[in-house]
Design an enzyme around this catalytic site. Structure first.
Site, PDB file in Angstrom:
ATOM      1  N   ASP A   1       0.812  -1.220   0.000  1.00  0.00           N
ATOM      2  CA  ASP A   1       0.000   0.000   0.000  1.00  0.00           C
ATOM      3  C   ASP A   1       0.844   1.269   0.000  1.00  0.00           C
ATOM      4  O   ASP A   1       0.466   2.280  -0.589  1.00  0.00           O
ATOM      5  CB  ASP A   1      -0.984   0.001   1.170  1.00  0.00           C
ATOM      6  CG  ASP A   1      -0.304  -0.007   2.532  1.00  0.00           C
ATOM      7  OD1 ASP A   1       0.646  -0.780   2.706  1.00  0.00           O
ATOM      8  OD2 ASP A   1      -0.737   0.752   3.417  1.00  0.00           O
TER       9      ASP A   1
ATOM     10  N   GLU B   1       9.474 -10.551  -2.585  1.00  0.00           N
ATOM     11  CA  GLU B   1      10.545  -9.553  -2.643  1.00  0.00           C
ATOM     12  C   GLU B   1      11.924 -10.178  -2.772  1.00  0.00           C
ATOM     13  O   GLU B   1      12.813  -9.581  -3.390  1.00  0.00           O
ATOM     14  CB  GLU B   1      10.480  -8.667  -1.398  1.00  0.00           C
ATOM     15  CG  GLU B   1       9.266  -7.767  -1.330  1.00  0.00           C
ATOM     16  CD  GLU B   1       8.057  -8.419  -0.664  1.00  0.00           C
ATOM     17  OE1 GLU B   1       7.034  -7.734  -0.476  1.00  0.00           O
ATOM     18  OE2 GLU B   1       8.138  -9.641  -0.343  1.00  0.00           O
TER      19      GLU B   1
ATOM     20  N   HIS C   1       1.026   0.097  10.514  1.00  0.00           N
ATOM     21  CA  HIS C   1       1.379  -1.244  10.044  1.00  0.00           C
ATOM     22  C   HIS C   1       2.761  -1.265   9.376  1.00  0.00           C
ATOM     23  O   HIS C   1       3.211  -0.273   8.816  1.00  0.00           O
ATOM     24  CB  HIS C   1       0.317  -1.790   9.088  1.00  0.00           C
ATOM     25  CG  HIS C   1       0.134  -0.986   7.839  1.00  0.00           C
ATOM     26  ND1 HIS C   1      -0.491   0.236   7.820  1.00  0.00           N
ATOM     27  CD2 HIS C   1       0.497  -1.238   6.552  1.00  0.00           C
ATOM     28  CE1 HIS C   1      -0.520   0.706   6.585  1.00  0.00           C
ATOM     29  NE2 HIS C   1       0.075  -0.167   5.792  1.00  0.00           N
ATOM     30  N   HIS C   2       3.392  -2.394   9.469  1.00  0.00           N
ATOM     31  CA  HIS C   2       4.735  -2.665   8.943  1.00  0.00           C
ATOM     32  C   HIS C   2       5.841  -1.982   9.757  1.00  0.00           C
ATOM     33  O   HIS C   2       7.003  -2.003   9.341  1.00  0.00           O
ATOM     34  CB  HIS C   2       4.880  -2.275   7.471  1.00  0.00           C
ATOM     35  CG  HIS C   2       3.957  -3.021   6.544  1.00  0.00           C
ATOM     36  ND1 HIS C   2       3.357  -4.201   6.885  1.00  0.00           N
ATOM     37  CD2 HIS C   2       3.534  -2.720   5.285  1.00  0.00           C
ATOM     38  CE1 HIS C   2       2.596  -4.610   5.872  1.00  0.00           C
ATOM     39  NE2 HIS C   2       2.684  -3.727   4.894  1.00  0.00           N
TER      40      HIS C   2
ATOM     41  N   GLY D   1      26.414 -17.624  -2.077  1.00  0.00           N
ATOM     42  CA  GLY D   1      25.938 -19.004  -2.047  1.00  0.00           C
ATOM     43  C   GLY D   1      24.548 -19.192  -1.468  1.00  0.00           C
ATOM     44  O   GLY D   1      24.308 -20.140  -0.718  1.00  0.00           O
TER      45      GLY D   1
ATOM     46  N   ASP E   1      16.982 -29.878  -7.352  1.00  0.00           N
ATOM     47  CA  ASP E   1      15.604 -29.928  -6.876  1.00  0.00           C
ATOM     48  C   ASP E   1      15.442 -29.220  -5.535  1.00  0.00           C
ATOM     49  O   ASP E   1      14.432 -28.553  -5.292  1.00  0.00           O
ATOM     50  CB  ASP E   1      15.107 -31.368  -6.796  1.00  0.00           C
ATOM     51  CG  ASP E   1      16.040 -32.295  -6.022  1.00  0.00           C
ATOM     52  OD1 ASP E   1      17.213 -31.937  -5.796  1.00  0.00           O
ATOM     53  OD2 ASP E   1      15.601 -33.405  -5.645  1.00  0.00           O
TER      54      ASP E   1
ATOM     55  N   ASN F   1      18.138 -35.044  -7.702  1.00  0.00           N
ATOM     56  CA  ASN F   1      18.950 -36.047  -7.011  1.00  0.00           C
ATOM     57  C   ASN F   1      18.457 -36.263  -5.580  1.00  0.00           C
ATOM     58  O   ASN F   1      19.220 -36.583  -4.681  1.00  0.00           O
ATOM     59  CB  ASN F   1      20.441 -35.681  -7.036  1.00  0.00           C
ATOM     60  CG  ASN F   1      20.696 -34.229  -6.667  1.00  0.00           C
ATOM     61  OD1 ASN F   1      19.853 -33.564  -6.081  1.00  0.00           O
ATOM     62  ND2 ASN F   1      21.870 -33.740  -7.018  1.00  0.00           N
TER      63      ASN F   1
ATOM     64  N   GLY G   1      17.090 -34.369  -2.992  1.00  0.00           N
ATOM     65  CA  GLY G   1      17.449 -33.645  -1.787  1.00  0.00           C
ATOM     66  C   GLY G   1      18.690 -32.799  -1.933  1.00  0.00           C
ATOM     67  O   GLY G   1      19.154 -32.491  -3.037  1.00  0.00           O
TER      68      GLY G   1
ATOM     69  N   GLU H   1      24.858 -30.786   0.553  1.00  0.00           N
ATOM     70  CA  GLU H   1      24.965 -30.879   2.015  1.00  0.00           C
ATOM     71  C   GLU H   1      25.286 -32.305   2.450  1.00  0.00           C
ATOM     72  O   GLU H   1      26.040 -32.525   3.404  1.00  0.00           O
ATOM     73  CB  GLU H   1      23.666 -30.409   2.678  1.00  0.00           C
ATOM     74  CG  GLU H   1      23.138 -29.078   2.176  1.00  0.00           C
ATOM     75  CD  GLU H   1      24.057 -27.907   2.454  1.00  0.00           C
ATOM     76  OE1 GLU H   1      25.133 -28.097   3.060  1.00  0.00           O
ATOM     77  OE2 GLU H   1      23.703 -26.789   2.052  1.00  0.00           O
TER      78      GLU H   1
END
Length: 551
Positions: A30, A53, A116-117, A405, A432, A459, A461, A465
């Site tokens: 707004d 955003e 607000h915000h 990253g 993915d 692959n 997941g 990691e």
């Protein structure tokens, strides 16, 4: 105010247009709706509403990497904080853009009204203070300083190649100011005496060097020195390599090209040529753990010629106010006609095969599909580390984010890069897990009728990691999605969706993608859960050691 007066928003948009900005990314709220009416009426800047955003910030980043400057617009508080991660990535990787946020009117701010915000405590500046940490210049615009502050902040972003921040109270946005006069100040600042001194010392160093190698990185691109680097390499005949973050800042089709340098993890011919050169010329190099093989570089960072954005050094002797492009041009003058004994080695071709698709096959096949007009975006993880070591044809461009990253970056960045230059076709490589972070911007891509190629590596997941820690831990698992159904569900109803489980199927899918240029192409390629590119595997081992407190 005379009849030529413009609103603060109109002033800002004119300045952005002068910087080559033709698209403004963001989300309506707004506080910024009245500004958006002005954007929609602007003849040169198009509004691109994104799903959120963060996607707008990533898209503005990809846009800026392509045309030199980007812009995003958010609403106060909730909107700007959603975008701040993307802005921080632009700061880390030297990407110039402006984050504009519109907030409550000055009267509410002066009263400390609980609107607000806000955080409900009357502090309207806390989000601007947050941006001080991830931008090179900031301003809260007021009626009496708006034009001057816009110019100051944008000039800093252009000069430093980093993001900047502007907050506009909603009533200030519509205030009248004089129109822009003249151009924004030129960012070049050469100290001719310092340049001459650098040239003299560099001449003596080159004269005694038996072998010379050039190592280039991404700051060559950010500080507009691509042409000067190419001219130096052509004049000197030097072998050259890039860090992965600087991939394609120079052509890779030349036999002088040694490949991507990753410290001790480099191919042997690349490592020897860089680490054992009598003189290593470093152009725009910023060593990071993910690009230097965990800081395993074998050269002395205090030796050789090191050309930074604004400073040049020769064997540790520093010359300030010698911009990168000017230093490269000076070296070119010194090496014209030089005889060089520096070795040139062409690496062997990697053999290919069919059967279940492996990571090695995947990246060889993808690289063979790259054309001179391709802009490749590779998501951090198997995609980036798999494809960065493959050679691209001259003219191809490469976008990744190995320093910051932030996973999911490249899909919205694809939106920005493709809108920035529709003469090039973007190809996105994304896993993915990363795609689930930002896939909603696929709908924005479809709404703007863009036709990139998206190759999703399934692959199962977070494979990157898993390679570092928790190979079978549940925190590296993700929900199973019906990926071929996703494009239509998000608005790309005419997208061509393809699957590849073998090397041959991938070759056929990419060949079909090249033929089909009038639609978005979405390819799901399946690889093993634990299959990682060799470079990523070695880097993951180093990350694991450093995370546990080792060196």
């Amino acid at each position: 105010m005379n009849s030529s007066a413009v609103t603060v928003v109109e002033y800002l948009l004119r300045r952005l247009a002068s910087l080559g900005v033709r698209h403004l990314f963001g989300v309506p709220g707004d506080y910024n709706l009245a500004m958006l009416d002005t954007v929609l009426a602007h003849p040169d800047i198009e509004w691109v509403g994104t799903a959120n955003e963060l996607g707008a910030a990533y898209a503005a980043d990809g846009y800026a990497r392509t045309v030199g400057f980007g812009a995003l617009l958010t609403t106060f508080g909730v909107g700007e904080l959603s975008a701040i991660n993307g802005v921080a990535g632009s700061y880390a990787e030297y990407v110039p853009l402006v984050h504009v946020t519109v907030g409550p009117a000055e009267a509410a701010e002066h009263r400390g009204a609980v609107v607000h915000h806000t955080a409900g405590d009357g502090d309207y500046d806390r989000f601007a203070r947050a941006h001080e940490q991830v931008t090179c210049a900031q301003a809260v615009l007021r009626r009496d300083n708006a034009a001057a502050e816009i110019d100051r902040v944008l000039t800093a972003a252009v000069r430093e190649k980093r993001p900047c921040y502007l907050r506009l109270p909603s009533d200030v946005a519509s205030a009248l100011v004089g129109p822009p006069t003249g151009s924004l100040p030129d960012s070049s600042d050469v100290d001719e005496g310092s340049l001459a001194a650098f040239t003299d010392v560099a001449h003596d160093r080159l004269a005694t060097a038996t072998t010379v190698t050039v190592l280039a990185d991404f700051l060559v691109d950010r500080f507009q020195a691509r042409d000067e680097l190419a001219e130096l390499l052509a004049a000197g005949g030097f072998p050259y390599a890039t860090l992965s973050m600087g991939k394609t800042v120079v052509g890779e089709g030349n036999p002088q090209f040694l490949g991507v340098y990753s410290g001790a993890f480099s191919d042997p011919h690349t490592r020897v040529a860089v680490d054992e050169a009598d003189l290593l010329i470093r152009a725009g190099v910023l060593l990071a753990d993910t690009t230097s093989g965990g800081f395993s570089q074998g050269f002395d960072v205090e030796s050789g010629i090191d050309l930074g954005p604004q400073t040049a050094t020769v064997d540790g002797k520093r010359f300030d106010r010698v911009p990168l492009a000017a230093a490269l041009a000076a070296l070119t003058e010194l090496v014209h006609g030089r005889e060089t004994a520096s070795p040139v080695v062409t690496p062997p071709e990697v053999p290919r095969g069919d059967g279940p698709l492996t990571q090695d096959q995947l990246w060889d096949i993808v690289a063979s599909a790259v054309r001179p007009t391709t802009t490749m975006l590779a998501e951090q993880g198997t995609s980036f580390f798999g494809v960065c070591t493959r050679r691209f044809p001259d003219g191809a461009r490469f976008i990744g984010q190995p320093l910051w990253g932030s996973i999911g970056y490249t899909l919205p960045a694809l939106l920005g890069a493709q809108l920035a230059d529709t003469s090039r076709r973007c190809m996105l490589l994304i896993g993915d897990g990363s795609a689930q972070q930002t896939i909603q911007e696929l709908g924005t891509i479809a709404r703007h009728k863009l036709t990139p190629v998206i190759l999703l590596v399934n692959n199962n997941g977070y494979t990157v990691e898993r390679a570092i820690h928790g190979e079978r831990a549940c925190y590296n698992d993700i929900a199973t999605w019906d990926w071929p159904a996703v494009p239509a569900a998000l608005g790309a109803k005419d997208a061509l969706t393809l699957q590849a489980r073998t090397a041959n199927e991938l070759r056929e899918a990419l060949a079909e993608a090249e033929r089909v240029t009038d639609r978005l192409v979405f390819i799901e390629a399946h690889t093993g859960m634990d299959d990682v590119p060799e470079l990523l595997g070695r880097i993951a081992e180093g990350v694991q050691v450093r995370n546990s407190g080792g060196r």
